[in-house]
Design a protein around this motif. Structure first.
Motif, PDB file in Angstrom:
ATOM      1  N   ARG A  87       0.828  -1.201   0.000  1.00  0.00           N
ATOM      2  CA  ARG A  87       0.000   0.000   0.000  1.00  0.00           C
ATOM      3  C   ARG A  87       0.866   1.256   0.000  1.00  0.00           C
ATOM      4  O   ARG A  87       0.593   2.219  -0.711  1.00  0.00           O
ATOM      5  CB  ARG A  87      -0.926  -0.008   1.219  1.00  0.00           C
ATOM      6  N   ARG A  88       1.936   1.226   0.790  1.00  0.00           N
ATOM      7  CA  ARG A  88       2.842   2.388   0.820  1.00  0.00           C
ATOM      8  C   ARG A  88       3.529   2.577  -0.530  1.00  0.00           C
ATOM      9  O   ARG A  88       3.739   3.703  -0.983  1.00  0.00           O
ATOM     10  CB  ARG A  88       3.882   2.204   1.924  1.00  0.00           C
ATOM     11  N   LYS A  89       3.895   1.474  -1.190  1.00  0.00           N
ATOM     12  CA  LYS A  89       4.525   1.580  -2.504  1.00  0.00           C
ATOM     13  C   LYS A  89       3.570   2.195  -3.520  1.00  0.00           C
ATOM     14  O   LYS A  89       3.961   3.041  -4.329  1.00  0.00           O
ATOM     15  CB  LYS A  89       4.990   0.207  -2.972  1.00  0.00           C
ATOM     16  N   LEU A  90       2.308   1.755  -3.462  1.00  0.00           N
ATOM     17  CA  LEU A  90       1.325   2.307  -4.399  1.00  0.00           C
ATOM     18  C   LEU A  90       1.096   3.792  -4.151  1.00  0.00           C
ATOM     19  O   LEU A  90       0.993   4.591  -5.078  1.00  0.00           O
ATOM     20  CB  LEU A  90       0.004   1.541  -4.282  1.00  0.00           C
ATOM     21  N   VAL A  91       1.032   4.156  -2.852  1.00  0.00           N
ATOM     22  CA  VAL A  91       0.843   5.572  -2.510  1.00  0.00           C
ATOM     23  C   VAL A  91       2.047   6.390  -2.975  1.00  0.00           C
ATOM     24  O   VAL A  91       1.901   7.484  -3.533  1.00  0.00           O
ATOM     25  CB  VAL A  91       0.622   5.726  -0.994  1.00  0.00           C
ATOM     26  N   GLY A  92       3.268   5.847  -2.772  1.00  0.00           N
ATOM     27  CA  GLY A  92       4.467   6.541  -3.211  1.00  0.00           C
ATOM     28  C   GLY A  92       4.524   6.693  -4.716  1.00  0.00           C
ATOM     29  O   GLY A  92       4.904   7.751  -5.237  1.00  0.00           O
ATOM     30  N   ALA A  93       4.139   5.629  -5.455  1.00  0.00           N
ATOM     31  CA  ALA A  93       4.122   5.714  -6.916  1.00  0.00           C
ATOM     32  C   ALA A  93       3.112   6.741  -7.399  1.00  0.00           C
ATOM     33  O   ALA A  93       3.380   7.520  -8.321  1.00  0.00           O
ATOM     34  CB  ALA A  93       3.823   4.341  -7.511  1.00  0.00           C
ATOM     35  N   GLY A  94       1.931   6.751  -6.768  1.00  0.00           N
ATOM     36  CA  GLY A  94       0.923   7.737  -7.147  1.00  0.00           C
ATOM     37  C   GLY A  94       1.375   9.156  -6.878  1.00  0.00           C
ATOM     38  O   GLY A  94       1.141  10.069  -7.673  1.00  0.00           O
ATOM     39  N   ARG A  95       2.082   9.368  -5.730  1.00  0.00           N
ATOM     40  CA  ARG A  95       2.595  10.698  -5.409  1.00  0.00           C
ATOM     41  C   ARG A  95       3.639  11.137  -6.434  1.00  0.00           C
ATOM     42  O   ARG A  95       3.663  12.294  -6.860  1.00  0.00           O
ATOM     43  CB  ARG A  95       3.195  10.681  -4.006  1.00  0.00           C
ATOM     44  N   ARG A  96       4.519  10.213  -6.839  1.00  0.00           N
ATOM     45  CA  ARG A  96       5.528  10.555  -7.836  1.00  0.00           C
ATOM     46  C   ARG A  96       4.892  10.915  -9.175  1.00  0.00           C
ATOM     47  O   ARG A  96       5.369  11.809  -9.880  1.00  0.00           O
ATOM     48  CB  ARG A  96       6.510   9.392  -8.008  1.00  0.00           C
ATOM     49  N   GLN A  97       3.814  10.197  -9.527  1.00  0.00           N
ATOM     50  CA  GLN A  97       3.134  10.522 -10.784  1.00  0.00           C
ATOM     51  C   GLN A  97       2.548  11.927 -10.738  1.00  0.00           C
ATOM     52  O   GLN A  97       2.636  12.686 -11.706  1.00  0.00           O
ATOM     53  CB  GLN A  97       2.034   9.497 -11.049  1.00  0.00           C
TER      54      GLN A  97
ATOM     55  N   ILE B  46       3.597  14.410  -8.869  1.00  0.00           N
ATOM     56  CA  ILE B  46       4.716  15.359  -8.908  1.00  0.00           C
ATOM     57  C   ILE B  46       5.221  15.518 -10.339  1.00  0.00           C
ATOM     58  O   ILE B  46       5.521  16.630 -10.798  1.00  0.00           O
ATOM     59  CB  ILE B  46       5.846  14.878  -7.973  1.00  0.00           C
ATOM     60  N   GLY B  47       5.324  14.387 -11.073  1.00  0.00           N
ATOM     61  CA  GLY B  47       5.735  14.456 -12.474  1.00  0.00           C
ATOM     62  C   GLY B  47       4.767  15.277 -13.309  1.00  0.00           C
ATOM     63  O   GLY B  47       5.183  16.083 -14.157  1.00  0.00           O
ATOM     64  N   LEU B  48       3.469  15.111 -13.062  1.00  0.00           N
ATOM     65  CA  LEU B  48       2.471  15.894 -13.791  1.00  0.00           C
ATOM     66  C   LEU B  48       2.602  17.386 -13.488  1.00  0.00           C
ATOM     67  O   LEU B  48       2.415  18.225 -14.374  1.00  0.00           O
ATOM     68  CB  LEU B  48       1.064  15.409 -13.439  1.00  0.00           C
ATOM     69  N   LEU B  49       2.927  17.703 -12.225  1.00  0.00           N
ATOM     70  CA  LEU B  49       3.110  19.113 -11.873  1.00  0.00           C
ATOM     71  C   LEU B  49       4.296  19.719 -12.605  1.00  0.00           C
ATOM     72  O   LEU B  49       4.269  20.882 -13.017  1.00  0.00           O
ATOM     73  CB  LEU B  49       3.307  19.248 -10.357  1.00  0.00           C
TER      74      LEU B  49
ATOM     75  N   VAL C  25       5.444  18.840 -15.616  1.00  0.00           N
ATOM     76  CA  VAL C  25       5.165  19.020 -17.045  1.00  0.00           C
ATOM     77  C   VAL C  25       3.965  19.914 -17.292  1.00  0.00           C
ATOM     78  O   VAL C  25       3.695  20.283 -18.442  1.00  0.00           O
ATOM     79  CB  VAL C  25       4.950  17.658 -17.735  1.00  0.00           C
ATOM     80  N   ALA C  26       3.224  20.267 -16.225  1.00  0.00           N
ATOM     81  CA  ALA C  26       2.012  21.076 -16.399  1.00  0.00           C
ATOM     82  C   ALA C  26       2.266  22.399 -17.105  1.00  0.00           C
ATOM     83  O   ALA C  26       1.504  22.779 -18.002  1.00  0.00           O
ATOM     84  CB  ALA C  26       1.337  21.303 -15.047  1.00  0.00           C
ATOM     85  N   PRO C  27       3.329  23.171 -16.754  1.00  0.00           N
ATOM     86  CA  PRO C  27       3.553  24.434 -17.495  1.00  0.00           C
ATOM     87  C   PRO C  27       3.778  24.220 -18.986  1.00  0.00           C
ATOM     88  O   PRO C  27       3.246  24.982 -19.804  1.00  0.00           O
ATOM     89  CB  PRO C  27       4.817  24.999 -16.813  1.00  0.00           C
ATOM     90  N   ALA C  28       4.551  23.183 -19.349  1.00  0.00           N
ATOM     91  CA  ALA C  28       4.786  22.921 -20.775  1.00  0.00           C
ATOM     92  C   ALA C  28       3.487  22.519 -21.464  1.00  0.00           C
ATOM     93  O   ALA C  28       3.192  22.961 -22.584  1.00  0.00           O
ATOM     94  CB  ALA C  28       5.836  21.823 -20.939  1.00  0.00           C
ATOM     95  N   VAL C  29       2.693  21.680 -20.798  1.00  0.00           N
ATOM     96  CA  VAL C  29       1.406  21.266 -21.376  1.00  0.00           C
ATOM     97  C   VAL C  29       0.492  22.473 -21.547  1.00  0.00           C
ATOM     98  O   VAL C  29      -0.198  22.619 -22.573  1.00  0.00           O
ATOM     99  CB  VAL C  29       0.748  20.190 -20.495  1.00  0.00           C
ATOM    100  N   ALA C  30       0.490  23.357 -20.555  1.00  0.00           N
ATOM    101  CA  ALA C  30      -0.350  24.558 -20.635  1.00  0.00           C
ATOM    102  C   ALA C  30       0.057  25.438 -21.806  1.00  0.00           C
ATOM    103  O   ALA C  30      -0.800  25.969 -22.534  1.00  0.00           O
ATOM    104  CB  ALA C  30      -0.268  25.336 -19.328  1.00  0.00           C
TER     105      ALA C  30
END
Length: 308
Positions: A13-23, A25-28, A30-35
């Protein structure tokens, strides 16, 4: 067994939560470039496609006309003439740019005395904007107050001052010279990075086997530079198809509309005749042509024998 399962469940569960958090953070990140892409490319592209389906004057209400603008393009002989000239210009200028840039890249590839000076000197015109370069060359090509024609007359190379912009061939090759002076240094840098990425061991092994410079260039350099060539070629072709500044500032489409490019005609229809819907339809057609050309170049240069 029960205790092991009980322990592993929270770990997963902690691994899944950590992976989701990293995703997230990654989206944040790339968000300016996507915008930027959405605001300055996707939305304008959608608006252009929508405008192309309308009779859209500069002032007043617009009306939906479906594909009428696209049917009108089929009868627009000036656009097809402009597109034909754009194709001719693209082929000629691309060949000349590579004919100049490739020897320059080979010359500055390896460190030697004054290499830094040569690299800076050859690349410096690329820093100048196309509009500024066009204004500079508009003065250089002026028959009375410029440099080329008066200098040739003073040196006795011509019997009188020659207007290089009065007829098609001198005007066309003057534009080619300006664009090569402006762009060749940028293409040179791209090709130089490709040359430097080739392992020296391959060249040395080929030399030991008795391969000459031409054989090494054909069998090693060109195949290993396929991706670099694809990038340089796509940038050159795309820039040539979209050529506008130099023809507008220096020639104004002359002499006798013989140097009217596709983008110049789109500008004319959109901002001189104020037919924004028709200009948008022309832009969509040019976009399709440009994407098709880029895909063809990528496909040819990705094939094993694409550069042979």
């Amino acid at each position: 067994m029960t205790s092991i399962a009980a322990i592993s469940t929270p770990v997963r569960r902690r691994k899944l939560v950590g992976a989701g958090r990293r995703q997230w953070i990654g989206l944040l990140y790339v968000a300016p470039a996507v915008a930027l892409v959405v605001v300055f490319f996707i939305i304008p592209l959608g608006m252009t496609a929508w405008m192309s389906l309308h009779n859209w004057p500069l002032m007043g209400a617009h009306s939906f006309i479906g594909l009428d603008n696209y049917w009108a393009i089929l009868r627009d002989t000036k656009f097809w003439n402009a597109l034909r000239f754009t194709g001719y210009y693209t082929v000629v200028v691309t060949i000349v740019i590579f004919a100049v840039a490739f020897p320059l890249a080979l010359f500055i590839e390896r460190p030697r005395q004054m290499t830094g000076f040569y690299r800076t000197s050859f690349f410096m015109p690329a820093v100048i904007g196309f509009a500024s370069a066009s204004l500079l060359w508009s003065w250089l090509l002026n028959v009375d107050s410029g440099l080329f024609s008066p200098a040739a007359f003073e040196l006795g190379l011509t019997e009188k001052k020659v207007n290089l912009l009065a007829t098609f061939q001198p005007a066309f090759w003057s534009i080619i010279a300006m664009v090569v002076w402006k762009v060749a240094g940028f293409t040179m840098i791209i090709l130089m990075t490709g040359l430097q990425s080739i392992p020296p061991d391959l060249q040395e092994a080929a030399m030991i086997d008795g391969a000459g410079p031409l054989a090494r260039f054909r069998a090693i350099t060109l195949p290993l530079m396929r991706r670099t060539l694809a990038l340089a070629l796509i940038l050159s072709v795309a820039g040539s198809v979209l050529a506008f500044d130099q023809f507008y500032i220096i020639l104004r489409g002359g002499p006798r509309n013989q140097t009217l490019t596709a983008v110049y005609w789109i500008f004319n229809q959109s901002f001189v005749s104020f037919k924004l819907g028709y200009g948008a339809a022309l832009s969509m057609i040019l976009l399709v042509i440009l994407v098709a050309l880029s895909l063809i170049q990528l496909r040819l240069l990705r094939q094993p024998g694409g550069v042979d």
